[in-house]
Write a protein that holds these residues in place. Structure first.
Motif, PDB file in Angstrom:
ATOM      1  N   ALA A  29      47.936  48.294   7.633  1.00  0.00           N
ATOM      2  CA  ALA A  29      46.506  48.627   7.033  1.00  0.00           C
ATOM      3  C   ALA A  29      46.607  49.364   5.782  1.00  0.00           C
ATOM      4  CB  ALA A  29      46.226  49.976   7.930  1.00  0.00           C
ATOM      5  N   ALA A  30      45.618  49.002   4.952  1.00  0.00           N
ATOM      6  CA  ALA A  30      45.503  49.679   3.733  1.00  0.00           C
ATOM      7  C   ALA A  30      45.599  51.002   3.567  1.00  0.00           C
ATOM      8  CB  ALA A  30      44.427  49.167   2.835  1.00  0.00           C
ATOM      9  N   LEU A  31      46.434  51.458   2.618  1.00  0.00           N
ATOM     10  CA  LEU A  31      46.801  52.959   2.098  1.00  0.00           C
ATOM     11  C   LEU A  31      46.673  53.185   0.804  1.00  0.00           C
ATOM     12  CD1 LEU A  31      50.091  53.686   4.449  1.00  0.00           C
ATOM     13  CD2 LEU A  31      47.747  54.576   4.750  1.00  0.00           C
ATOM     14  N   ALA A  32      45.630  54.213   0.493  1.00  0.00           N
ATOM     15  CA  ALA A  32      45.520  54.274  -1.039  1.00  0.00           C
ATOM     16  C   ALA A  32      46.731  54.753  -1.902  1.00  0.00           C
ATOM     17  CB  ALA A  32      44.268  55.328  -1.273  1.00  0.00           C
ATOM     18  N   ASP A  33      47.537  55.403  -1.061  1.00  0.00           N
ATOM     19  CA  ASP A  33      48.845  55.851  -1.857  1.00  0.00           C
ATOM     20  C   ASP A  33      49.907  55.633  -1.241  1.00  0.00           C
ATOM     21  OD1 ASP A  33      47.274  57.751  -3.327  1.00  0.00           O
ATOM     22  OD2 ASP A  33      46.941  59.271  -1.757  1.00  0.00           O
ATOM     23  N   ARG A  34      49.836  54.399  -0.914  1.00  0.00           N
ATOM     24  CA  ARG A  34      51.304  53.457  -0.361  1.00  0.00           C
ATOM     25  C   ARG A  34      52.413  53.629  -1.380  1.00  0.00           C
ATOM     26  NH1 ARG A  34      52.450  49.917   3.726  1.00  0.00           N
ATOM     27  NH2 ARG A  34      50.221  49.798   4.279  1.00  0.00           N
ATOM     28  N   GLU A  35      51.866  53.445  -2.701  1.00  0.00           N
ATOM     29  CA  GLU A  35      52.842  53.094  -3.785  1.00  0.00           C
ATOM     30  C   GLU A  35      53.636  54.596  -4.032  1.00  0.00           C
ATOM     31  OE1 GLU A  35      51.508  51.156  -7.382  1.00  0.00           O
ATOM     32  OE2 GLU A  35      50.584  49.629  -6.148  1.00  0.00           O
ATOM     33  N   VAL A  36      52.618  55.902  -3.963  1.00  0.00           N
ATOM     34  CA  VAL A  36      53.341  57.038  -4.057  1.00  0.00           C
ATOM     35  C   VAL A  36      54.382  57.047  -3.138  1.00  0.00           C
ATOM     36  CG1 VAL A  36      52.667  59.482  -3.824  1.00  0.00           C
ATOM     37  CG2 VAL A  36      51.276  57.926  -5.251  1.00  0.00           C
ATOM     38  N   ALA A  37      54.235  56.944  -1.947  1.00  0.00           N
ATOM     39  CA  ALA A  37      55.021  57.165  -0.805  1.00  0.00           C
ATOM     40  C   ALA A  37      56.360  56.156  -1.060  1.00  0.00           C
ATOM     41  CB  ALA A  37      54.566  56.696   0.638  1.00  0.00           C
ATOM     42  N   GLU A  38      56.132  55.098  -1.262  1.00  0.00           N
ATOM     43  CA  GLU A  38      57.236  54.227  -1.564  1.00  0.00           C
ATOM     44  C   GLU A  38      58.196  54.581  -2.769  1.00  0.00           C
ATOM     45  OE1 GLU A  38      54.927  50.508  -1.896  1.00  0.00           O
ATOM     46  OE2 GLU A  38      55.165  50.298   0.120  1.00  0.00           O
ATOM     47  N   ARG A  39      57.578  55.004  -3.884  1.00  0.00           N
ATOM     48  CA  ARG A  39      58.209  55.703  -5.048  1.00  0.00           C
ATOM     49  C   ARG A  39      59.172  56.881  -4.570  1.00  0.00           C
ATOM     50  NH1 ARG A  39      53.742  54.651  -8.131  1.00  0.00           N
ATOM     51  NH2 ARG A  39      53.081  56.832  -7.857  1.00  0.00           N
ATOM     52  N   GLN A  40      58.626  57.581  -3.782  1.00  0.00           N
ATOM     53  CA  GLN A  40      59.130  58.887  -3.241  1.00  0.00           C
ATOM     54  C   GLN A  40      60.351  58.585  -2.216  1.00  0.00           C
ATOM     55  OE1 GLN A  40      58.990  61.727  -5.247  1.00  0.00           O
ATOM     56  NE2 GLN A  40      57.323  60.487  -6.212  1.00  0.00           N
ATOM     57  N   LEU A  41      60.016  57.608  -1.287  1.00  0.00           N
ATOM     58  CA  LEU A  41      61.107  57.248  -0.560  1.00  0.00           C
ATOM     59  C   LEU A  41      62.424  56.429  -1.297  1.00  0.00           C
ATOM     60  CD1 LEU A  41      59.232  55.837   2.343  1.00  0.00           C
ATOM     61  CD2 LEU A  41      60.710  57.597   2.473  1.00  0.00           C
ATOM     62  N   ALA A  42      61.809  55.838  -2.515  1.00  0.00           N
ATOM     63  CA  ALA A  42      63.188  55.397  -3.365  1.00  0.00           C
ATOM     64  C   ALA A  42      63.744  56.566  -4.041  1.00  0.00           C
ATOM     65  CB  ALA A  42      62.712  54.378  -4.245  1.00  0.00           C
ATOM     66  N   ALA A  43      63.048  57.614  -4.633  1.00  0.00           N
ATOM     67  CA  ALA A  43      63.898  58.759  -4.936  1.00  0.00           C
ATOM     68  C   ALA A  43      64.663  59.394  -3.904  1.00  0.00           C
ATOM     69  CB  ALA A  43      62.766  59.704  -5.577  1.00  0.00           C
ATOM     70  N   LEU A  44      64.176  59.606  -2.775  1.00  0.00           N
ATOM     71  CA  LEU A  44      65.065  60.210  -1.784  1.00  0.00           C
ATOM     72  C   LEU A  44      66.121  59.445  -1.245  1.00  0.00           C
ATOM     73  CD1 LEU A  44      62.296  61.947   0.582  1.00  0.00           C
ATOM     74  CD2 LEU A  44      64.280  62.966  -0.835  1.00  0.00           C
ATOM     75  N   ARG A  45      65.944  58.056  -1.322  1.00  0.00           N
ATOM     76  CA  ARG A  45      67.174  57.179  -1.006  1.00  0.00           C
ATOM     77  C   ARG A  45      68.146  57.216  -2.029  1.00  0.00           C
ATOM     78  NH1 ARG A  45      64.326  52.988  -0.422  1.00  0.00           N
ATOM     79  NH2 ARG A  45      63.980  53.078   2.155  1.00  0.00           N
ATOM     80  N   ALA A  46      67.793  57.392  -3.170  1.00  0.00           N
ATOM     81  CA  ALA A  46      68.758  58.003  -4.370  1.00  0.00           C
ATOM     82  C   ALA A  46      69.528  59.065  -4.153  1.00  0.00           C
ATOM     83  CB  ALA A  46      68.038  57.663  -5.651  1.00  0.00           C
ATOM     84  N   MET A  47      68.723  60.170  -3.836  1.00  0.00           N
ATOM     85  CA  MET A  47      69.231  61.485  -3.460  1.00  0.00           C
ATOM     86  C   MET A  47      70.386  61.470  -2.335  1.00  0.00           C
ATOM     87  SD  MET A  47      66.019  64.349  -4.160  1.00  0.00           S
ATOM     88  CE  MET A  47      64.728  63.320  -4.840  1.00  0.00           C
ATOM     89  N   SER A  48      69.912  60.625  -1.372  1.00  0.00           N
ATOM     90  CA  SER A  48      70.888  60.754  -0.289  1.00  0.00           C
ATOM     91  C   SER A  48      72.238  60.127  -0.761  1.00  0.00           C
ATOM     92  CB  SER A  48      70.124  59.823   0.940  1.00  0.00           C
ATOM     93  OG  SER A  48      70.325  58.481   0.496  1.00  0.00           O
ATOM     94  N   ALA A  49      72.337  59.296  -1.598  1.00  0.00           N
ATOM     95  CA  ALA A  49      73.567  58.801  -2.247  1.00  0.00           C
ATOM     96  C   ALA A  49      74.142  59.766  -3.112  1.00  0.00           C
ATOM     97  CB  ALA A  49      73.395  57.501  -2.665  1.00  0.00           C
TER      98      ALA A  49
END
Length: 111
Positions: A28-48
């Motif tokens: 389904a369309a999510l208006a802020d999907r890109e925001v969530a994806e960017r923040q998940l990428a940031a958390l992925r980097a933090m987990s490393a």
């Protein structure tokens, strides 16, 4: 998991991967999907990272929750991510009470 690896880092990485996978599968369309994806990428980097930034993790969690928190299908994965972040001693309520970034984070999430 290698000897000496912090289990909190493994839990954070697993939670990020789970939510990222479920978000990717959510069609389904999510208006802020890109925001969530960017923040998940940031958390992925933090987990490393050896020493993740608690304020940055809280900020990322807030933005993710604002972006996808109302999607019931993603709620369990968001809760697991919150638990993983809180394992670092970063309570989810601390952001709005102690972080000077809260107003900007809320504005960014609502764009």
């Amino acid at each position: 998991m290698s000897t000496g690896e912090d289990p909190r880092m493994s839990a954070l990485s697993a939670a990020v991967d789970r939510l990222g996978g479920e978000l990717g599968d959510y069609e389904a369309a999510l208006a802020d999907r890109e925001v969530a994806e960017r923040q998940l990428a940031a958390l992925r980097a933090m987990s490393a990272a050896r020493e993740p930034d608690g304020v940055a993790m809280r900020d990322a969690l807030l933005l993710i929750a604002a972006a996808v928190g109302s999607v019931s299908a993603l709620a369990p994965a968001v809760a697991r991510l919150r638990e993983a972040v809180e394992a670092f001693g970063v309570p989810h309520t601390a952001h709005t009470h102690h972080s000077p970034h809260a107003p900007e984070a809320v504005r960014a999430a609502s764009r």
